[in-house]
Write an enzyme that holds these catalytic residues in place. Structure first.
Site, PDB file in Angstrom:
ATOM      1  N   LYS A  22      -0.418   8.745   6.164  1.00 48.59           N
ATOM      2  CA  LYS A  22      -1.733   9.101   6.681  1.00 48.59           C
ATOM      3  C   LYS A  22      -2.004   8.415   8.018  1.00 48.59           C
ATOM      4  O   LYS A  22      -1.347   7.450   8.402  1.00 48.59           O
ATOM      5  CB  LYS A  22      -2.811   8.780   5.652  1.00 48.59           C
ATOM      6  CG  LYS A  22      -2.745   9.750   4.472  1.00 48.59           C
ATOM      7  CD  LYS A  22      -3.911   9.662   3.536  1.00 48.59           C
ATOM      8  CE  LYS A  22      -3.803  10.774   2.466  1.00 48.59           C
ATOM      9  NZ  LYS A  22      -4.862  10.680   1.454  1.00 48.59           N
ATOM     10  N   ARG A  69       1.085   8.380  -4.950  1.00 43.78           N
ATOM     11  CA  ARG A  69       1.407   9.712  -4.435  1.00 43.78           C
ATOM     12  C   ARG A  69       2.109   9.540  -3.091  1.00 43.78           C
ATOM     13  O   ARG A  69       1.515   9.038  -2.128  1.00 43.78           O
ATOM     14  CB  ARG A  69       0.130  10.538  -4.296  1.00 43.78           C
ATOM     15  CG  ARG A  69       0.341  11.979  -3.850  1.00 43.78           C
ATOM     16  CD  ARG A  69      -0.989  12.724  -3.832  1.00 43.78           C
ATOM     17  NE  ARG A  69      -0.826  14.116  -3.447  1.00 43.78           N
ATOM     18  CZ  ARG A  69      -0.887  14.544  -2.170  1.00 43.78           C
ATOM     19  NH1 ARG A  69      -1.100  13.687  -1.183  1.00 43.78           N
ATOM     20  NH2 ARG A  69      -0.718  15.830  -1.889  1.00 43.78           N
TER      21      ARG A  69
END
Length: 737
Positions: free
Chosen positions: A679, A715
């Site tokens: 991210k 994740r």
């Protein structure tokens, strides 16, 4: 208006040759019975004064001797019969009302032999010259003696003590009334109860009686007056408490959710377990069948996996507890449980042996129930006896631990200890004997969690051409996609879960259509489930979507979980989650892909910071999901790194992961998933603009999550590398000094 002068005739003893109402032994026709009649004759103004001034019988407008004789003659007439007390009282009142000086008459008929455990059934009515005043009708069950367990101190709970009750009813549907049936209901409730105080017993008895069939509501709710005396409470006196109640005092809360039920329903707890085949699937099917049988699902615990007790040569059990609402009496509920077990597929094995499904009635309200014995023969449903609570409940962690998830303050009606106290008294084991699970169903298997948490790897597979980190047009082709998934399970560190997404949710992206998303994920899920490699065919598959229709189609195609970046905010999503009954990831987010980067949606000053803000808003998400019928054991939480958070806020959330699920938080007890892989905030920290080059930053993030001890699922994009980080992190974290 000042009270009227009156003449009283008290306890006129008569003999009712034809009985009156049901007899103590329910004989038909009722046998002769005695009765005591009392009259209060209310006089017109001046009637007594005229008599007193002359001090003679000549001025007496109402002769109590003559009235008494007339009543006695009426009752003794063999041609007269009354089936209801009200009819008798009407004829009695007519005698004094025939005199000029009488305004009204209060009539009381006491039947001292009408009830076995009580002193008397007493009827009261008021009549004036216009007839009976209906609202004045009243019946009293007088001095009902019942033995039950009552008291707060341990010595008080060793044996039953006697209570004395007076219960009066006013304003009910008298056509359905039966003093014997009503008294029997009071006796049954109190004799099988177990309370700490007579105040609590009195209030709960009032609620029970307000729901009774014998008190069917009229235009105005029936009024109850209940007095309970406890002769054994203090040495030199008898204390008691009197309450006044009607059904409005027990109205359901206006905050009740969609699972709210009739006030007549009983709160019950059912222990559920299975250790054969699709264990979670069997439990899910049983709950659906119980719903079809008249029970309403309220809430659930987490599901736990435990080693078998007593007979150890069998598979692990999956155990949990559910709360239901039902109007079924205890024995009928037990029969429903037995029929449900058979319908799911349970067959008899040996004592404490394996079973497809096990449904045990743990608590039935706050009642203590003992029906039949182990020596009795089974009926057609396999029922022969019932004991609630079970004598061994205090020893069974596989029941107490899940019970503590949903009712820690619930008091055992015999031991008078809370579930939390009973659980705390059990011997401690390391590792714990029960471990929570993520309850994936067939063809996948549940994933066992641990305390402190050992993160399981969820591998991301974006079946999209435009994902921010790994978009590839080839990934939308099912054949190429299955080959890529196969390489994941062939890795030395295969993922525990495969997360498939058909739509990019990166900031400022444009959502694809529902049809495009369905075309990307559904064929791929079907192809994976059709794989000849059992490792791939049975891996838990999560579908990354916020659309209810996509979630439903994916689960029907074989998906095991719904991963919703919007936390169920889309219309119909929470209801879809509840209906599909699979694990769900509820992520914290605000807005959508085009608005989540705005300053307004990244502002958490109202909560004092992002950590408290996420705690509060995820807590609200949980409440909404539970009210919609999503089971507690199916909920996984995701703090939503990168979604409506500033760069610093993402780092603060990671730093304070433990605070999110700390004691007293609404998030406590739920599994946590963290998805920070590749991210933007990771790239900003390490200076990497290309998402696929952020692996080292991800490794540090994952290692931090391992050390926190509260992250159950990571994740990630790089499953093998993340698996290695987790293994190394656990080796350091869990080394024994």
């Amino acid at each position: 208006m000042p009270p009227r002068d009156r003449i009283s005739i008290t306890a006129l003893s008569v003999h009712l040759a034809n009985g009156l109402g049901p007899s103590a032994f329910a004989l038909t026709p009722p046998p002769p019975c005695p009765a005591l009649i009392t009259l209060s004759i209310n006089l017109r103004p001046g009637s007594v004064r005229a008599t007193s001034e002359g001090d003679s019988m000549s001025g007496l407008g109402v002769n109590y001797s003559a009235v008494s004789k007339a009543i006695y003659a009426l009752v003794s007439n063999p041609s007269k019969t009354w089936t209801k007390a009200w009819e008798l009282m009407r004829d009695i009142a007519a005698i004094p009302l025939g005199l000029d000086d009488v305004e009204s008459v209060d009539v009381r008929v006491e039947l001292p032999r009408a009830l076995l455990p009580a002193l008397a059934a007493i009827y009261q009515a008021k009549h004036d010259r216009n007839g009976e005043i209906e609202e004045a009708r009243k019946v009293i069950i007088s001095d009902l003696k019942v033995a039950c367990v009552i008291g707060l101190h341990p010595h008080e709970r060793e044996e039953k003590q006697r209570l004395e009750l007076d219960v009066s009813v006013q304003g009910c549907d008298w056509e359905k009334w039966s003093h014997k049936a009503f008294a029997d209901e009071v006796y049954e409730y109190v004799s099988t109860s177990s309370y700490g105080t007579i105040e609590s017993l009195n209030h709960e008895l009032g609620q029970h009686l307000c729901q009774s069939a014998y008190l069917s509501p009229t235009p105005n709710p029936p009024q109850l007056e209940i007095t309970i005396r406890k002769p054994s409470a203090i040495p030199f006196a008898t204390p008691g408490i009197t309450i006044y109640r009607n059904s409005l005092d027990y109205s359901p809360s206006s905050e009740a959710g969609p699972s709210a039920t009739s006030s007549k329903d009983k709160k019950v707890f059912i222990a559920v377990g299975s250790n054969i085949g699709d264990r979670v699937g069997h439990i899910s099917r049983a709950i659906k069948l119980l719903g079809e049988g008249g029970c309403v699902f309220v809430r659930s615990s987490r599901l736990y996996e435990s080693e078998p007790m007593y007979v150890e040569d069998q598979d692990r059990f999956v155990n949990g507890v559910i709360e239901l609402q039902t109007s079924l009496p205890p024995l009928d509920l037990l029969r429903l449980l037995k029929r449900t077990e058979k319908a799911v597929g349970r067959t008899k094995t040996f004592t404490n042996g394996p079973r497809v499904i096990d449904l045990d009635l743990v608590f039935y309200g706050e009642e203590v129930v003992r029906i039949g014995s182990k020596a009795d023969e089974e009926d057609a449903d396999g029922v022969r006896w019932l004991e609630i609570p079970h004598a061994s409940l205090k020893e069974r962690e596989f029941v107490l631990r899940p019970l503590a998830d949903i009712a820690p303050a619930y008091k055992h009606p015999i031991l008078y200890k809370t579930i939390a106290e009973l659980l705390d008294a059990l011997p401690k084991s390391d590792p714990p004997a029960l471990q929570p699970i993520i309850p994936f169903t067939h063809p996948a298997r549940p994933i066992r969690l641990s305390t402190p948490a050992t993160p399981h790897i969820m591998a991301i597979f974006n079946a999209t051409p435009d994902s921010f980190s790994d978009g590839d047009p080839a990934r939308t082709d099912a054949t190429h996609a299955v080959e890529a998934c196969q390489r994941l399970v062939d890795s030395p560190y295969p993922p525990a879960i495969l997360d498939i997404g058909g739509m990019s949710t990166r900031p400022n992206s444009t959502p694809c259509t529902k049809e495009e998303e369905l075309a990307r994920v559904v064929p791929l899920i079907k192809a994976i489930r059709a794989s000849s490699d059992p490792r791939l065919a049975t891996i838990p598959i999560s579908v990354d979507t916020y659309r209810p229709d996509v979630a439903r189609a994916a689960v029907e195609a074989g998906a095991s979980c719904i991963n919703d970046v919007r936390g169920g905010r889309e219309d119909g999503m929470l209801q879809t989650m509840a209906e599909l009954d699979v694990p769900v990831v509820l992520m914290h987010s605000r807005g959508d892909s085009t608005s989540m980067t705005t300053t307004e949606l990244q502002d958490y000053t109202l909560f004092g910071g992002v950590v408290e803000g996420v705690k509060a808003e995820l807590g609200e998400t949980i409440e909404k999901a539970l009210k919609a019928g999503v089971k507690k054991w199916n909920i996984i939480l995701d703090p939503g790194l990168g979604f409506a958070k500033s760069h610093e806020d993402n780092l603060r959330l990671l730093k304070h992961l433990r605070i999110l699920v700390s004691s007293g938080s609404k998030l406590e007890g739920y599994p946590m998933l963290v998805g920070g892989s590749r991210k933007g905030f990771v790239g900003r920290v390490i200076g990497r603009e290309v998402a696929s080059e952020r692996g080292w930053g991800d490794a540090a993030l994952n290692a931090w999550c391992v050390g926190s001890g509260v992250v159950d699922v990571l994740r990630v994009h790089e499953a093998r590398e993340a698996g290695e980080v987790v293994k190394m992190g656990l080796a350091i974290r869990d080394i024994r000094d």
